[in-house]
Write a protein that holds these residues in place. Structure first.
Motif, PDB file in Angstrom:
ATOM      1  N   LEU A   1       0.830  -1.105  -0.073  1.00 40.66           N
ATOM      2  CA  LEU A   1      -0.078  -0.013   0.026  1.00 40.66           C
ATOM      3  C   LEU A   1       0.929   1.238   0.130  1.00 40.66           C
ATOM      4  O   LEU A   1       0.503   2.278  -0.600  1.00 40.66           O
ATOM      5  CB  LEU A   1      -0.943  -0.116   1.082  1.00 40.66           C
ATOM      6  N   ASP A   2       1.873   1.172   0.919  1.00 45.84           N
ATOM      7  CA  ASP A   2       2.800   2.473   0.996  1.00 45.84           C
ATOM      8  C   ASP A   2       3.417   2.629  -0.582  1.00 45.84           C
ATOM      9  O   ASP A   2       3.568   3.822  -1.050  1.00 45.84           O
ATOM     10  CB  ASP A   2       4.073   2.162   1.763  1.00 45.84           C
ATOM     11  N   HIS A   3       4.010   1.457  -1.245  1.00 46.55           N
ATOM     12  CA  HIS A   3       4.353   1.656  -2.610  1.00 46.55           C
ATOM     13  C   HIS A   3       3.451   2.057  -3.564  1.00 46.55           C
ATOM     14  O   HIS A   3       3.670   3.111  -4.439  1.00 46.55           O
ATOM     15  CB  HIS A   3       4.783   0.222  -3.115  1.00 46.55           C
ATOM     16  N   LEU A   4       2.026   1.654  -3.678  1.00 41.65           N
ATOM     17  CA  LEU A   4       1.083   2.087  -4.500  1.00 41.65           C
ATOM     18  C   LEU A   4       0.549   3.410  -4.205  1.00 41.65           C
ATOM     19  O   LEU A   4       0.563   4.400  -5.058  1.00 41.65           O
ATOM     20  CB  LEU A   4      -0.084   1.317  -4.378  1.00 41.65           C
ATOM     21  N   SER A   5       0.656   4.021  -3.021  1.00 38.98           N
ATOM     22  CA  SER A   5       0.519   5.448  -2.505  1.00 38.98           C
ATOM     23  C   SER A   5       1.566   6.269  -3.261  1.00 38.98           C
ATOM     24  O   SER A   5       1.384   7.336  -3.685  1.00 38.98           O
ATOM     25  CB  SER A   5       0.489   5.544  -1.125  1.00 38.98           C
ATOM     26  N   ALA A   6       2.913   5.814  -3.160  1.00 38.26           N
ATOM     27  CA  ALA A   6       3.821   6.602  -3.564  1.00 38.26           C
ATOM     28  C   ALA A   6       3.753   6.582  -5.037  1.00 38.26           C
ATOM     29  O   ALA A   6       4.624   7.570  -5.705  1.00 38.26           O
ATOM     30  CB  ALA A   6       5.249   5.919  -2.944  1.00 38.26           C
ATOM     31  N   ARG A   7       3.426   5.648  -5.747  1.00 37.47           N
ATOM     32  CA  ARG A   7       3.352   5.783  -7.385  1.00 37.47           C
ATOM     33  C   ARG A   7       2.059   5.943  -7.648  1.00 37.47           C
ATOM     34  O   ARG A   7       1.372   5.192  -8.657  1.00 37.47           O
ATOM     35  CB  ARG A   7       3.863   4.141  -7.749  1.00 37.47           C
ATOM     36  N   SER A   8       1.317   7.175  -7.205  1.00 42.04           N
ATOM     37  CA  SER A   8       0.181   7.327  -7.861  1.00 42.04           C
ATOM     38  C   SER A   8       0.099   7.961  -9.551  1.00 42.04           C
ATOM     39  O   SER A   8      -0.968   7.712  -9.917  1.00 42.04           O
ATOM     40  CB  SER A   8      -0.307   8.548  -6.911  1.00 42.04           C
ATOM     41  N   ASP A   9       1.206   7.875  -9.837  1.00 41.72           N
ATOM     42  CA  ASP A   9       1.471   7.896 -11.286  1.00 41.72           C
ATOM     43  C   ASP A   9       1.046   6.832 -12.071  1.00 41.72           C
ATOM     44  O   ASP A   9       0.507   6.914 -13.388  1.00 41.72           O
ATOM     45  CB  ASP A   9       2.852   8.530 -11.850  1.00 41.72           C
TER      46      ASP A   9
END
Length: 99
Positions: A18-26
């Motif tokens: 989830l942290d990774h997906l949040s950081a990769r909102s692009d």
């Protein structure tokens, strides 16, 4: 490994995802679907289903807010772009039967 350790490690890995997906909102959901066959909405659905299997009612919006870490409409306004014609074609060709 104990069942509790396995659960704790799985939960830690999920939080990191989830942290990774949040950081990769692009990275758009349609890109995730086209490449991996799942997206943030799938994660929200799986989370909601798991909660409901344990007797914890959870709405679609509540589950999405847990995954997106903000209301879904807010995430869409901030990050979601219109899918290109190419993305839409790829989605229809690779679309899983349960979507």
């Amino acid at each position: 490994m104990t069942p509790e350790q396995e659960r704790d490690f799985e939960a830690a890995a999920f939080r990191r995802l989830l942290d990774h997906l949040s950081a990769r909102s692009d990275v758009q959901n349609i890109d995730l679907m086209n490449l991996a066959g799942f997206c943030r909405n799938c994660l929200a659905n799986w989370y909601r289903e798991a909660a409901e299997e344990k007797g914890q009612p959870l709405s679609k919006d509540e589950a999405r807010e847990l995954i997106y870490r903000m209301p879904y409409a807010e995430w869409q306004a901030l990050h979601q772009k219109e899918a290109s014609p190419e993305q839409k074609i790829a989605f229809e060709q690779a679309r899983p039967s349960d979507h």
